[in-house]
Write a protein that holds these residues in place. Structure first.
Motif, PDB file in Angstrom:
ATOM      1  N   LYS A 168       0.819  -1.158  -0.198  1.00  0.00           N
ATOM      2  CA  LYS A 168      -0.108  -0.014   0.099  1.00  0.00           C
ATOM      3  C   LYS A 168       0.768   1.222  -0.049  1.00  0.00           C
ATOM      4  N   GLY A 169       0.553   1.993  -0.854  1.00  0.00           N
ATOM      5  CA  GLY A 169       1.324   3.524  -1.066  1.00  0.00           C
ATOM      6  C   GLY A 169       2.622   3.182  -1.742  1.00  0.00           C
ATOM      7  N   GLU A 170       3.158   1.897  -2.113  1.00  0.00           N
ATOM      8  CA  GLU A 170       4.345   1.828  -2.832  1.00  0.00           C
ATOM      9  C   GLU A 170       3.957   1.832  -4.452  1.00  0.00           C
ATOM     10  N   LEU A 171       2.692   1.496  -4.911  1.00  0.00           N
ATOM     11  CA  LEU A 171       2.674   1.342  -6.264  1.00  0.00           C
ATOM     12  C   LEU A 171       2.078   2.763  -6.799  1.00  0.00           C
ATOM     13  N   ASP A 172       2.610   3.259  -7.924  1.00  0.00           N
ATOM     14  CA  ASP A 172       1.999   4.497  -8.573  1.00  0.00           C
ATOM     15  C   ASP A 172       1.278   4.377  -9.670  1.00  0.00           C
ATOM     16  N   GLY A 173       0.319   5.279  -9.962  1.00  0.00           N
ATOM     17  CA  GLY A 173      -0.366   4.924 -11.020  1.00  0.00           C
ATOM     18  C   GLY A 173      -2.145   4.498 -10.905  1.00  0.00           C
ATOM     19  N   GLU A 174      -2.808   4.269 -11.791  1.00  0.00           N
ATOM     20  CA  GLU A 174      -3.985   3.719 -11.519  1.00  0.00           C
ATOM     21  C   GLU A 174      -4.072   2.310 -11.852  1.00  0.00           C
ATOM     22  N   ALA A 175      -4.971   1.556 -11.135  1.00  0.00           N
ATOM     23  CA  ALA A 175      -4.999   0.134 -11.564  1.00  0.00           C
ATOM     24  C   ALA A 175      -6.113   0.076 -12.383  1.00  0.00           C
ATOM     25  N   PRO A 176      -6.324  -1.012 -13.330  1.00  0.00           N
ATOM     26  CA  PRO A 176      -7.233  -1.123 -14.191  1.00  0.00           C
ATOM     27  C   PRO A 176      -8.749  -1.478 -13.617  1.00  0.00           C
ATOM     28  N   ASP A 177      -9.834  -0.966 -14.269  1.00  0.00           N
ATOM     29  CA  ASP A 177     -10.969  -1.317 -13.778  1.00  0.00           C
ATOM     30  C   ASP A 177     -11.414  -2.518 -14.279  1.00  0.00           C
ATOM     31  N   PHE A 178     -11.457  -3.596 -13.439  1.00  0.00           N
ATOM     32  CA  PHE A 178     -11.774  -4.822 -14.143  1.00  0.00           C
ATOM     33  C   PHE A 178     -13.291  -5.180 -14.463  1.00  0.00           C
ATOM     34  N   PHE A 179     -14.015  -4.205 -13.880  1.00  0.00           N
ATOM     35  CA  PHE A 179     -15.577  -4.537 -14.240  1.00  0.00           C
ATOM     36  C   PHE A 179     -15.993  -3.650 -15.183  1.00  0.00           C
ATOM     37  N   GLU A 180     -15.302  -2.849 -15.904  1.00  0.00           N
ATOM     38  CA  GLU A 180     -15.649  -1.994 -17.147  1.00  0.00           C
ATOM     39  C   GLU A 180     -15.111  -2.974 -18.360  1.00  0.00           C
ATOM     40  N   PRO A 181     -16.263  -2.701 -19.440  1.00  0.00           N
ATOM     41  CA  PRO A 181     -15.892  -3.556 -20.553  1.00  0.00           C
ATOM     42  C   PRO A 181     -14.894  -3.340 -21.272  1.00  0.00           C
ATOM     43  N   MET A 182     -13.881  -4.384 -21.865  1.00  0.00           N
ATOM     44  CA  MET A 182     -12.839  -4.154 -22.788  1.00  0.00           C
ATOM     45  C   MET A 182     -13.096  -3.360 -24.165  1.00  0.00           C
ATOM     46  N   PRO A 183     -12.225  -2.600 -24.506  1.00  0.00           N
ATOM     47  CA  PRO A 183     -12.302  -2.123 -25.858  1.00  0.00           C
ATOM     48  C   PRO A 183     -12.452  -3.492 -26.944  1.00  0.00           C
TER      49      PRO A 183
END
Length: 77
Positions: A51-66
């Motif tokens: 926690k607090g060690e990773l930068d950036g946003e994580a993918p939202d796995f509930f959103e449909p893929m392109p």
């Protein structure tokens, strides 16, 4: 220490305490070893270790893929 299945059923609590104390406890069917009682080691897993060690946003796995990414996953590309 090797015990029969019957003796293991009768003395299970004592055998567990012996295993926790470091004794090797083997359960045998007749004279053939079939199982071993061993203590469970405490794991060192910590929730939130990074926690607090990773930068950036994580993918939202509930959103449909392109569509183009979905095609890659399905082997259509």
């Amino acid at each position: 220490m090797q015990v029969t299945i019957h003796a293991a059923k009768t003395n299970l609590s004592k055998l567990i305490e012996l295993a926790r104390a470091g004794e090797e406890v083997v359960i045998a069917k007749g004279k053939t070893p079939v199982a071993r009682i061993v203590p469970v080691t405490e794991g060192g897993f910590t929730i939130g270790l990074l926690k607090g060690e990773l930068d950036g946003e994580a993918p939202d796995f509930f959103e449909p893929m392109p569509d183009h990414e979905l095609d890659l996953w399905e082997g259509k590309a």
